[in-house]
Design a protein around this motif. Structure first.
Motif, PDB file in Angstrom:
ATOM      1  N   MET A  77       0.843  -1.218   0.000  1.00 15.48           N
ATOM      2  CA  MET A  77       0.000   0.000   0.000  1.00 15.48           C
ATOM      3  C   MET A  77       0.871   1.258   0.000  1.00 15.48           C
ATOM      4  N   GLU A  80      -1.775   7.559   0.698  1.00 19.56           N
ATOM      5  CA  GLU A  80      -2.767   8.153  -0.220  1.00 19.56           C
ATOM      6  C   GLU A  80      -2.244   9.454  -0.858  1.00 19.56           C
ATOM      7  N   LYS A  83      -0.863   9.713  -4.433  1.00 15.68           N
ATOM      8  CA  LYS A  83      -1.730   9.825  -5.619  1.00 15.68           C
ATOM      9  C   LYS A  83      -1.763  11.272  -6.115  1.00 15.68           C
ATOM     10  N   TYR A 151      -6.072  -0.658  -6.135  1.00 13.77           N
ATOM     11  CA  TYR A 151      -5.303  -0.941  -4.916  1.00 13.77           C
ATOM     12  C   TYR A 151      -4.655  -2.314  -5.057  1.00 13.77           C
TER      13      TYR A 151
END
Ligand code: SDX
Length: 387
Positions: A77, A80, A83, A151
């Motif tokens: 992961m 965020e 992005k 994801y």
């Protein structure tokens, strides 16, 4: 009296590193990772197992490989905010430029674990690079085609996850083609390390200032981008497309190369070290025919490539210069058959070379005799003069 001073244009030809990772015999066409012949590893191992071997020096036990695989799955992961970082690039940004920027940017998210001399921090950085670089490479591609980013799916291993992130879409389940997974995994093994090539020397030179591993590898990605190095796999496909589209015969094209017309080079041929057939190219060529037949991409460019090779191996110009196919000559045809566009070929090379860069950086840092890299020069400029 003026000294006759010679300088070596390939200045890094001098031994600038002591390493126990990869052995190459250029005359005999031998390549071994930690003593194991590349042919054995390509046939029997996996990319994850080879990455472990390069970085830790020994093949993993079953438990070690399981833990290594689980660690990498657990860290796929991305934060965020990464992005937003991708949204800042123009749509047509080359994935290699995006990848080198994103890898360098990763260090800003892990500012607390960048100490090259803290074993725990080096360990977690190793895992983060192995797990996140495939995701970043896939994201660079998705951004360039305007498709949504998926994801990661941690039920998949590194190679499977990368394929799904690259070709999968949120509107349907992604079906893995085991032949494609196996062929890509083997190609990543072939690219995993290669002694002190241009990009690896760059990683070691940058790292020798005790720069963190993310920034050092980002520098390596930029060196690999060059068309004389990793960028050659993309340049080979562009060359084959040009020959096909212009209807030039391979034989006529070779005359242009021999006449050195406007810098025309036979991309995918020649090597600073190998003065024999690149052992990796031999393995790739075998796979190319198999995978191209399987994927039904009876690609006429394979026939052009084989005619170019046939001509080169029997033409004095190439024989005298010991120019043989290198690892980049056939790989692009396979990547193309798998569905990758040419601009994703060098990111694939970077993905394969990643464990080698990590292993070489760690070896350099661990070598207490390593000093900061500081190549010298032969000064050929003006003598002393007054202002
Ligand atoms: C990789 O170092 C590594 O290990 C790299 C790599 C790795 O795994 O990290 O193996 C990966 O980078 C493979 C190489 C990919 N690059 C290409 O395929 C690009 C095309 N090849 C070349 O440009 C060239 O062969 C190099 C860069 C690979 C090697 O260059 P060198 O050793 O500096 O050789 P050179 O340029 O001094 O050439 C020697 C002679 C010259 O002829 P003359 O001037 O003596 O008449 O060979 C000729 C060159 O013109 N020559 C070529 C040629 N490569 C060399 N002529 C036509 N086509 C070519 N590809």
């Amino acid at each position: 009296d003026t000294q006759t001073v010679t300088y070596d244009p390939g200045f890094m030809n001098t031994a600038n590193a002591r390493s126990a990772i990869t052995y190459i015999d250029g005359e005999a066409g031998i390549l071994r990772y930690r003593g194991y012949p590349i042919e054995d590893l390509a046939k029997n191992s996996s990319f994850l197992e080879v990455a472990y071997l390069l970085i830790y020096g020994e093949l993993p036990t079953g438990d070690q490989l399981t833990e290594w695989d689980e660690n990498i799955r657990d860290h796929t992961m991305l934060h965020e905010d990464i992005k937003d970082f991708f949204n800042g690039f123009p749509r047509n940004a080359h994935p290699m430029a995006v990848l080198s920027s994103a890898v360098s940017a990763l260090s800003t998210f892990y500012a607390d674990s960048l100490d090259p001399f803290d074993e725990e921090q080096v360990h977690i950085s190793t895992i983060r690079l192995m797990s996140k670089v495939p995701v970043l490479a896939a994201y660079a591609y998705k951004k360039s085609i305007g498709q949504p980013l998926l994801y990661p799916d941690n039920s998949l291993n590194l190679t499977e996850n990368f394929l799904r992130l690259t070709f999968g879409v949120p509107t349907e389940a992604y079906e893995l083609d085991q032949d494609v997974v196996d062929a890509l995994d083997m190609l990543l093994i072939l690219h995993a390390d290669h002694e002190q090539n241009c990009s690896t020397s760059t990683v070691r030179l940058v790292g020798s200032s005790h720069a963190n591993i993310f920034g050092s590898i980002s520098a390596g990605i930029n060196a690999l981008f060059g068309p004389l190095h990793g960028g050659a796999n993309e340049a080979v496909l562009n060359m084959l497309d040009e020959i096909r589209d212009e209807g030039t015969s391979p034989e006529d094209f070779m005359e242009k190369v021999k006449n050195k017309e406007s810098g025309v080079r036979l991309m995918g041929f020649g090597h600073r070290v190998y003065k024999n057939y690149d052992p990796r190219a031999r393995i790739v060529k075998g796979t190319a025919e198999k995978i191209l037949n399987k994927l039904g991409a009876g690609d006429e460019r394979l026939e052009i490539a084989m005619r170019l090779e046939e001509k080169a191996l029997n033409d004095d110009y190439f024989v005298e210069r010991k120019l043989y196919p290198n690892v980049d000559f056939y790989t692009g045809l396979i990547y193309s058959a798998m569905g990758f566009p040419p601009r994703m070929f060098t990111p694939l090379f970077a993905l394969g070379r990643l464990p080698g860069w990590v292993a070489q950086y760690r070896e350099m840092i661990d070598d207490k005799e390593t000093r900061i890299g500081r190549p010298r020069q032969v000064y050929v400029g003006q003598d002393l003069r007054r202002y």
